[in-house]
Design a protein around this motif. Structure first.
Motif, short mmCIF file in Angstrom:
data_model
loop_
_atom_site.label_atom_id
_atom_site.label_comp_id
_atom_site.label_asym_id
_atom_site.label_seq_id
_atom_site.Cartn_x
_atom_site.Cartn_y
_atom_site.Cartn_z
N GLY A 1 0.83 -1.20 0.00
CA GLY A 1 0.00 0.00 0.00
C GLY A 1 0.86 1.25 0.00
O GLY A 1 0.53 2.26 -0.62
N VAL A 2 1.96 1.16 0.71
CA VAL A 2 2.89 2.28 0.77
C VAL A 2 3.37 2.58 -0.65
O VAL A 2 3.41 3.72 -1.09
CB VAL A 2 4.08 1.93 1.69
CG1 VAL A 2 5.15 3.02 1.59
CG2 VAL A 2 3.60 1.77 3.13
N VAL B 1 -9.97 6.33 -3.93
CA VAL B 1 -9.29 5.06 -4.19
C VAL B 1 -10.03 3.92 -3.50
O VAL B 1 -10.45 4.07 -2.35
CB VAL B 1 -7.85 5.09 -3.64
CG1 VAL B 1 -7.14 3.79 -3.93
CG2 VAL B 1 -7.08 6.27 -4.20
N ILE B 2 -10.19 2.85 -4.21
CA ILE B 2 -10.68 1.64 -3.57
C ILE B 2 -9.55 0.63 -3.65
O ILE B 2 -9.02 0.38 -4.74
CB ILE B 2 -11.94 1.09 -4.26
CG1 ILE B 2 -13.08 2.13 -4.16
CG2 ILE B 2 -12.37 -0.23 -3.62
CD1 ILE B 2 -14.39 1.67 -4.77
N ALA B 3 -9.18 0.09 -2.51
CA ALA B 3 -8.05 -0.84 -2.49
C ALA B 3 -8.55 -2.28 -2.41
O ALA B 3 -9.63 -2.53 -1.86
CB ALA B 3 -7.14 -0.54 -1.31
N TYR B 4 -7.73 -3.17 -2.91
CA TYR B 4 -8.07 -4.59 -2.88
C TYR B 4 -8.39 -5.08 -1.47
O TYR B 4 -9.24 -5.94 -1.27
CB TYR B 4 -6.92 -5.41 -3.45
CG TYR B 4 -7.05 -6.88 -3.20
CD1 TYR B 4 -8.00 -7.64 -3.87
CD2 TYR B 4 -6.23 -7.52 -2.27
CE1 TYR B 4 -8.13 -8.99 -3.62
CE2 TYR B 4 -6.35 -8.87 -2.02
CZ TYR B 4 -7.30 -9.61 -2.69
OH TYR B 4 -7.43 -10.94 -2.44
N LEU C 1 -5.38 -3.82 4.18
CA LEU C 1 -3.95 -3.65 4.42
C LEU C 1 -3.36 -2.67 3.43
O LEU C 1 -2.62 -1.76 3.78
CB LEU C 1 -3.23 -4.99 4.33
CG LEU C 1 -3.51 -5.95 5.47
CD1 LEU C 1 -2.76 -7.26 5.26
CD2 LEU C 1 -3.08 -5.32 6.79
N ILE C 2 -3.70 -2.90 2.18
CA ILE C 2 -3.20 -2.00 1.15
C ILE C 2 -3.72 -0.58 1.42
O ILE C 2 -2.97 0.39 1.35
CB ILE C 2 -3.62 -2.50 -0.24
CG1 ILE C 2 -2.97 -3.86 -0.52
CG2 ILE C 2 -3.25 -1.49 -1.31
CD1 ILE C 2 -3.38 -4.51 -1.83
N ALA C 3 -4.99 -0.49 1.79
CA ALA C 3 -5.57 0.81 2.08
C ALA C 3 -4.84 1.48 3.24
O ALA C 3 -4.55 2.68 3.21
CB ALA C 3 -7.06 0.66 2.41
N GLY D 1 -11.30 0.14 11.95
CA GLY D 1 -11.91 1.05 12.88
C GLY D 1 -10.87 1.78 13.72
O GLY D 1 -11.17 2.74 14.42
N MET D 2 -9.64 1.32 13.64
CA MET D 2 -8.62 1.84 14.53
C MET D 2 -7.61 2.75 13.84
O MET D 2 -6.77 3.34 14.48
CB MET D 2 -7.87 0.67 15.17
CG MET D 2 -8.76 -0.13 16.08
SD MET D 2 -9.50 0.94 17.35
CE MET D 2 -11.22 0.51 17.24
N ALA D 3 -7.68 2.80 12.56
CA ALA D 3 -6.74 3.66 11.86
C ALA D 3 -7.16 5.10 12.08
O ALA D 3 -8.25 5.37 12.61
CB ALA D 3 -6.75 3.32 10.38
N TYR D 4 -6.30 6.00 11.66
CA TYR D 4 -6.70 7.40 11.74
C TYR D 4 -6.40 8.07 10.43
O TYR D 4 -5.26 8.13 10.01
CB TYR D 4 -5.99 8.14 12.86
CG TYR D 4 -6.51 9.54 12.96
CD1 TYR D 4 -7.76 9.78 13.49
CD2 TYR D 4 -5.77 10.61 12.44
CE1 TYR D 4 -8.27 11.07 13.53
CE2 TYR D 4 -6.28 11.90 12.48
CZ TYR D 4 -7.53 12.12 13.02
OH TYR D 4 -8.05 13.38 13.06
N PRO D 5 -7.37 8.56 9.70
CA PRO D 5 -8.79 8.47 10.05
C PRO D 5 -9.26 7.02 9.95
O PRO D 5 -8.63 6.21 9.31
CB PRO D 5 -9.45 9.34 8.99
CG PRO D 5 -8.54 9.25 7.81
CD PRO D 5 -7.16 9.19 8.39
N THR D 6 -10.39 6.77 10.58
CA THR D 6 -10.94 5.41 10.49
C THR D 6 -11.26 5.12 9.03
O THR D 6 -11.60 6.02 8.27
CB THR D 6 -12.22 5.29 11.34
OG1 THR D 6 -13.11 6.34 10.97
CG2 THR D 6 -11.88 5.41 12.81
N LEU D 7 -11.12 3.87 8.69
CA LEU D 7 -11.19 3.48 7.29
C LEU D 7 -12.58 3.00 6.84
O LEU D 7 -13.11 2.03 7.38
CB LEU D 7 -10.16 2.37 7.03
CG LEU D 7 -10.11 1.77 5.63
CD1 LEU D 7 -9.68 2.81 4.60
CD2 LEU D 7 -9.14 0.59 5.63
#
Lengths: 329, 329
Positions: free
Chosen positions: B219-220, B234-237, B240-242, B272-278
DNA sequence: CTACATACTGCAAGCGATTGCCGCAATACC
DNA sequence: GGTATTGCGGCAATCGCTTGCAGTATGTAG
């Protein structure tokens, strides 16, 4: 229905013994015969019955692995390391997740043990007495948990923790918080003692919160406690708690790595991917796993009555973006 | 060394058959005898040899589970659901991680199959032909991968994907990117076709990147491609990639959920834990796992020759913080 | 040509349970 | 009181493979 050794024997006109040897001990049989058997086996689609093989030979070529929670990113690298190492030695690994139910661990271990040649238990949560019962079903090795009288692969948190506190003091932090892990966790006890010692040694004030479960959610909860306190830096029991903490703090407008420094423990794969990236104490999980495999395999090969081996591994701090100079007061 | 059934028999003065029955089929024996046996077994520390039991009874009370990569957070919830469901029915689950090596899958399945009563393969990566070979070692069920002639628990990506595109267009996005998963991935094909269809239906321009491995690192890498393009969403597969994408974009100063919208797939715990939430398309992994268990168990109980069952599950969009109005041009 | 290794292969005894079938004794019934 | 039932428990076969030991054939030496 399924093809058995006897079928292959009949097809080739040989005896079962010869077929068996041709397949699993090729040197003891005439090359020509061997090939004939192999071909027949292939043609018939023969797949040996592992259960029968185990029963009569007494070994399974499997090593069992019991982990508390595969969803915790600390474990997958360990598991993979164990699988890789075992695979190299021709063993298969079967994994069991006890889902953080300490009560299940011992029983599961007993059951699994009957199907494997050796057992590795990573970070077991059960009480020392209960684990002690397991020590007798050799070969068994405990990773990241000290069990007297059994083989152990231990991780010494002291070094990494000292480095962490040192790092923070160097950045000007004078008051920091430790977020405790589960109350009965052996690791938490180790870590807590290490940080208390380090803080005392370096003259830093320490406050404690918790216990918290090793889950992101718990870190979210912890965040509000930290927010309300006056610490400028936090060391969390593990990366998950640290991550949850960071997320929640970000929501509340605290800039981690600026207003507040955060250090996790485990150096799990997530830590490099969070934003900011998480300074964390690297715990050599993969090495621990590989060592454990070597120990088990060693114990299988020559079961000695000597005191089982104990290996100590060290931790070190990996500095990333979540730690920075203490804000001016 | 270990205590056997015969030992207990001798200790009680009964025959092995009686002891066996007393232990595993209590109704067929006198209560008094039963207790006597149980007590003796306990005192002697008798633990039945599962291998022997399996050999003679023909079943193991174990179901095997093969996953591509336990480190991928998509799988743990599935695994846990499977374990829970199986546990309820008195079965144990053994997990094998094939570490994303498609070549191993089939072979591992063959081997494992001999030690279990049924097999569940989640998101297998191997080719359809190779998987087809496995269809015969019933009971086996494939989750998240269509294998003709075998039991399947499938996830239909179309609904969720349509919702996702709809969501984005409603927010004003007119040009979006899809980050492809592994080239030979069945899921990716599904997802890709679904998004192509949805975009066509809704008149949105679509560009594609990839393939990318389902890992944060990928993803990086994807982030820089996206950065250089002109898409606003963007829509990721997968998540993780997102996640990797978001992390990297954050580093480069792009405010995800503001300058750019991101949608993941899987709705893994991380989202739910990423920032921003995904914002993510929820894939019902746990349900799929439970369903798979039910199918296997069903097939074990009454092995029919009928066409194996196929279950379809649906996806839906879960909106969180990573999607927002398209920036004004 | 007999004698003795050497090299394969077969026999048969397990490994530790499960389970169908049979026998025995106690109980029930008439 | 005699016989049909029923409940328990034992015998022995079986699951599929491994492995120590013995047997046979081939080769070598004396």
């Amino acid at each position: 229905m399924p093809v058995t050794l006897a079928d292959v024997a009949q097809a080739t006109g040989l005896s079962a013994s010869t077929v068996s040897r041709a397949l699993s001990d090729p040197d003891k049989v005439n090359p020509h015969t061997r090939d004939r058997v192999r071909r027949a086996a292939r043609e018939l689609g023969y797949v040996p019955n592992q259960t029968a093989r185990s029963l009569s030979s007494g070994h399974h070529d499997i090593i069992g692995l019991i982990v508390p929670d595969i969803a915790n990113p600390f474990f997958p690298p360990i598991i993979k390391a164990i699988q890789a190492r075992a695979g190299l030695k021709g063993k298969t690994v079967i994994i069991t997740d006890v889902d953080e139910h300490p009560g299940d661990e011992v029983q599961r271990a007993q059951v699994i043990r009957k199907r494997v040649d050796g057992l590795i238990m990573v970070s077991p949560r059960a009480s020392e007495e209960r684990l002690h019962e397991l020590a007798h079903l050799n070969p068994i090795v405990f990773v990241n948990r000290q069990v007297a009288g059994a083989a152990n692969v231990l991780v010494d948190n002291a070094d990494g923790m000292a480095e962490a506190v040192e790092h923070l003091t160097a950045l000007g932090h004078r008051k920091l918080a430790y977020l405790n892990g589960p109350r009965r966790s052996w690791s938490n006890t180790q870590r807590r003692e290490a940080i208390v010692a380090a803080c005392a040694a370096q003259g830093v004030e320490l406050v404690e919160y918790g216990p918290f479960e090793p889950q992101i959610q718990a870190g979210v909860r912890a965040a509000d406690l930290v927010y309300a306190s006056e610490v400028t830096a936090v060391i969390a029991y593990d990366d998950l708690i640290a991550l949850g903490l960071m997320t929640r703090l970000a929501e509340r407008g605290v800039r981690v790595g600026h207003d507040l420094s955060v250090i996790g423990i485990d150096d799990s794969p997530m830590s490099g991917m969070a934003y900011p990236t998480l300074t964390s104490i690297h715990v050599p999980g993969a090495e621990a796993g590989m060592t454990a495999v070597d120990l088990v395999l060693g114990m299988i090969e020559n079961p000695s009555d000597e005191e089982p081996p104990v290996v100590q591994l060290e931790t070190r701090l990996v500095v990333r973006g979540s730690t920075a100079l203490a804000p001016a007061t």
